[in-house]
Design an enzyme around this catalytic site. Structure first.
Site, short mmCIF file in Angstrom:
data_model
loop_
_atom_site.label_atom_id
_atom_site.label_comp_id
_atom_site.label_asym_id
_atom_site.label_seq_id
_atom_site.Cartn_x
_atom_site.Cartn_y
_atom_site.Cartn_z
N GLU A 1 -7.88 -15.85 -43.56
CA GLU A 1 -7.92 -16.11 -42.11
C GLU A 1 -8.94 -15.18 -41.46
O GLU A 1 -9.00 -14.00 -41.79
CB GLU A 1 -6.54 -15.86 -41.48
CG GLU A 1 -6.56 -16.09 -39.97
CD GLU A 1 -5.23 -15.73 -39.31
OE1 GLU A 1 -4.28 -16.51 -39.47
OE2 GLU A 1 -5.16 -14.69 -38.64
N ASP B 1 2.06 -17.91 -27.96
CA ASP B 1 3.05 -17.01 -27.35
C ASP B 1 3.22 -17.34 -25.87
O ASP B 1 2.25 -17.68 -25.19
CB ASP B 1 2.61 -15.55 -27.51
CG ASP B 1 2.86 -15.07 -28.94
OD1 ASP B 1 3.89 -15.49 -29.52
OD2 ASP B 1 2.04 -14.30 -29.45
P1 FAD Z 1 7.48 -23.04 -32.36
O1 FAD Z 1 7.62 -23.60 -33.69
O2 FAD Z 1 7.45 -23.99 -31.20
O3 FAD Z 1 8.69 -22.00 -32.16
C1 FAD Z 1 8.71 -21.10 -31.05
C2 FAD Z 1 10.16 -20.66 -30.80
O4 FAD Z 1 10.89 -21.76 -30.27
C3 FAD Z 1 10.91 -20.23 -32.07
O5 FAD Z 1 11.79 -19.18 -31.71
C4 FAD Z 1 11.71 -21.46 -32.47
O6 FAD Z 1 12.87 -21.15 -33.20
C5 FAD Z 1 12.02 -22.05 -31.09
N1 FAD Z 1 12.19 -23.52 -31.10
C6 FAD Z 1 11.39 -24.42 -31.72
N2 FAD Z 1 11.85 -25.68 -31.49
C7 FAD Z 1 12.94 -25.56 -30.70
C8 FAD Z 1 13.85 -26.49 -30.11
N3 FAD Z 1 13.72 -27.81 -30.31
N4 FAD Z 1 14.87 -26.01 -29.34
C9 FAD Z 1 15.02 -24.67 -29.12
N5 FAD Z 1 14.18 -23.73 -29.66
C10 FAD Z 1 13.15 -24.18 -30.43
N6 FAD Z 1 -0.91 -17.56 -31.98
C11 FAD Z 1 -2.08 -17.83 -31.33
O7 FAD Z 1 -2.13 -17.69 -30.08
N7 FAD Z 1 -3.21 -18.23 -32.00
C12 FAD Z 1 -3.22 -18.40 -33.35
O8 FAD Z 1 -4.25 -18.76 -33.92
C13 FAD Z 1 -2.02 -18.14 -34.09
N8 FAD Z 1 -1.96 -18.33 -35.44
C14 FAD Z 1 -0.78 -18.12 -36.10
C15 FAD Z 1 -0.71 -18.38 -37.48
C16 FAD Z 1 0.47 -18.17 -38.18
C17 FAD Z 1 0.53 -18.46 -39.66
C18 FAD Z 1 1.61 -17.66 -37.51
C19 FAD Z 1 2.89 -17.39 -38.25
C20 FAD Z 1 1.58 -17.44 -36.12
C21 FAD Z 1 0.39 -17.66 -35.39
N9 FAD Z 1 0.31 -17.46 -34.02
C22 FAD Z 1 -0.87 -17.71 -33.34
C23 FAD Z 1 1.47 -16.94 -33.27
C24 FAD Z 1 2.37 -18.07 -32.69
O9 FAD Z 1 1.65 -18.79 -31.72
C25 FAD Z 1 3.60 -17.41 -32.09
O10 FAD Z 1 4.40 -16.85 -33.09
C26 FAD Z 1 4.43 -18.27 -31.14
O11 FAD Z 1 5.32 -17.42 -30.41
C27 FAD Z 1 5.27 -19.34 -31.84
O12 FAD Z 1 4.50 -20.35 -32.30
P2 FAD Z 1 5.13 -21.51 -33.24
O13 FAD Z 1 4.07 -22.49 -33.47
O14 FAD Z 1 5.84 -20.95 -34.38
O15 FAD Z 1 6.23 -22.11 -32.18
#
Ligand code: FAD
Length: 293
Positions: free
Chosen positions: A17, A109
């Site tokens: 990455e 986030d």
């Molecule tokens: P989600 O999967 O939507 O989850 C977010 C939260 O909501 C979790 O606590 C989950 O349990 C909860 N949730 C999900 N669905 C539901 C539902 N139906 N009802 C209630 N709660 C629910 N951030 C950036 O800004 N740019 C990047 O390029 C980036 N790359 C990343 C790459 C990786 C491999 C990882 C692990 C993280 C990355 N992040 C990045 C960080 C990420 O954006 C944050 O961790 C963010 O807070 C959560 O994103 P997510 O896609 O996991 O969200």
């Protein structure tokens, strides 16, 4: 090339990455970094997407360059928090027009003080569904959290939400960084028990300075083991390589390989030397050479 096809063809996958340099920094800096990282021949390189779309143009530009100049499959990250259906459709079209075939679908986030999504998407699962219905065929990755996402009420709830992303059409899952392999191994077991059958790539971050990692680990609820703290304490703050953290990360990777991990995704932090050393001193090369299904 689509990552889902790479994952089907190979028993073990190795990827990197990078992140786009700040807008006031010459973009050629990252091309120079990629030129050097290319020597370790990753199966794909992912490019992060700045919070709130702050790196939008540069993420597209770097993914384009990876695909068409470096000829390395690109995984373009895309966050949906604060985005509209229109803005996401427009960036998907841009990626498609440049031949970028893989998207890491993320929520992003929550901006400080916000509780509700700002526009058309609430969770990453909504973005996965939208991409699947967009008429563009991308291979889609999603994020997971061995130590639980900080906002999730429990490990089970978090896993249920991961299942939601997989059911929406994801092809593979990449973990948040972790420094203690037991968290990963337990998470992999929980995923299997929950019936989530997806290629799981272990996201591994090294460090040459504790402070760089501490802030991130704190924000993400990632445990920093005492052994890791000790390893970073020997690092010379100005050195390109920290011998003790190279050893730590090599040990972590070798243990994961011995435990049959599907892939290692190195969060390089755009650091060439430290990551090259980790590649050369770990069993990554052997794991790739024994790459038959
Ligand atoms: P989600 O999967 O939507 O989850 C977010 C939260 O909501 C979790 O606590 C989950 O349990 C909860 N949730 C999900 N669905 C539901 C539902 N139906 N009802 C209630 N709660 C629910 N951030 C950036 O800004 N740019 C990047 O390029 C980036 N790359 C990343 C790459 C990786 C491999 C990882 C692990 C993280 C990355 N992040 C990045 C960080 C990420 O954006 C944050 O961790 C963010 O807070 C959560 O994103 P997510 O896609 O996991 O969200």
């Amino acid at each position: 090339m689509k990552i889902r096809d790479i994952l089907k063809a190979k028993r073990f996958v190795f990827s990197l990455e990078v992140f786009p340099p700040k807008p006031d920094t010459d973009i050629r800096v990252i091309y120079d970094t990629i030129e050097q990282l290319k020597e370790i021949d990753p199966d794909f390189i992912s490019v992060t997407f700045g919070a709130g779309g702050s790196t939008r143009g540069r993420t597209v530009e770097i993914a384009d360059k990876l695909t068409n100049y470096f000829k390395i499959p690109a995984l373009a990250h895309l966050t949906c928090i604060g985005a509209t259906y229109g803005s996401i459709m427009s960036i998907l079209k841009e990626f498609k027009s440049k031949g970028v075939e893989n998207i890491m679908a993320l929520r992003g986030d929550m901006p400080a003080g916000e509780k509700e999504p700002l526009k058309d998407f609430k969770y990453a699962a909504d973005l996965v569904r939208f991409i699947r219905k967009s008429g563009h065929d991308f291979s889609i990755g999603v994020a997971c959290y061995p130590e639980k996402h900080p906002e999730a009420s429990s490990h089970d709830a978090d896993l249920e939400h991961l299942k939601g992303k997989v059911d929406a059409g994801a092809d593979f899952v990449t973990t948040q960084l972790f420094l203690e392999n037991n968290h990963f191994l337990k998470f992999r077991d929980r995923m299997e028990k929950a019936g989530i059958k997806m290629p799981l790539l272990a996201g591994i971050m090294t460090a040459t300075k504790l402070v760089n990692l501490e802030r991130m680990a704190d924000m993400c609820g990632v445990e920093i083991p005492e052994r890791f703290r000790k390893a970073t304490s020997s690092c010379d703050i100005n050195a390109l390589v920290c011998e003790d953290t190279v050893k730590y990360t090599v040990g972590q990777i070798n243990h994961l390989i011995a435990n049959g991990v599907k892939g290692i995704h190195l969060y390089t932090m755009n650091k060439v030397e430290q990551n090259r050393r980790i590649y050369e001193e770990s069993k990554l090369r052997q794991a790739r050479q024994a790459n038959v299904h």
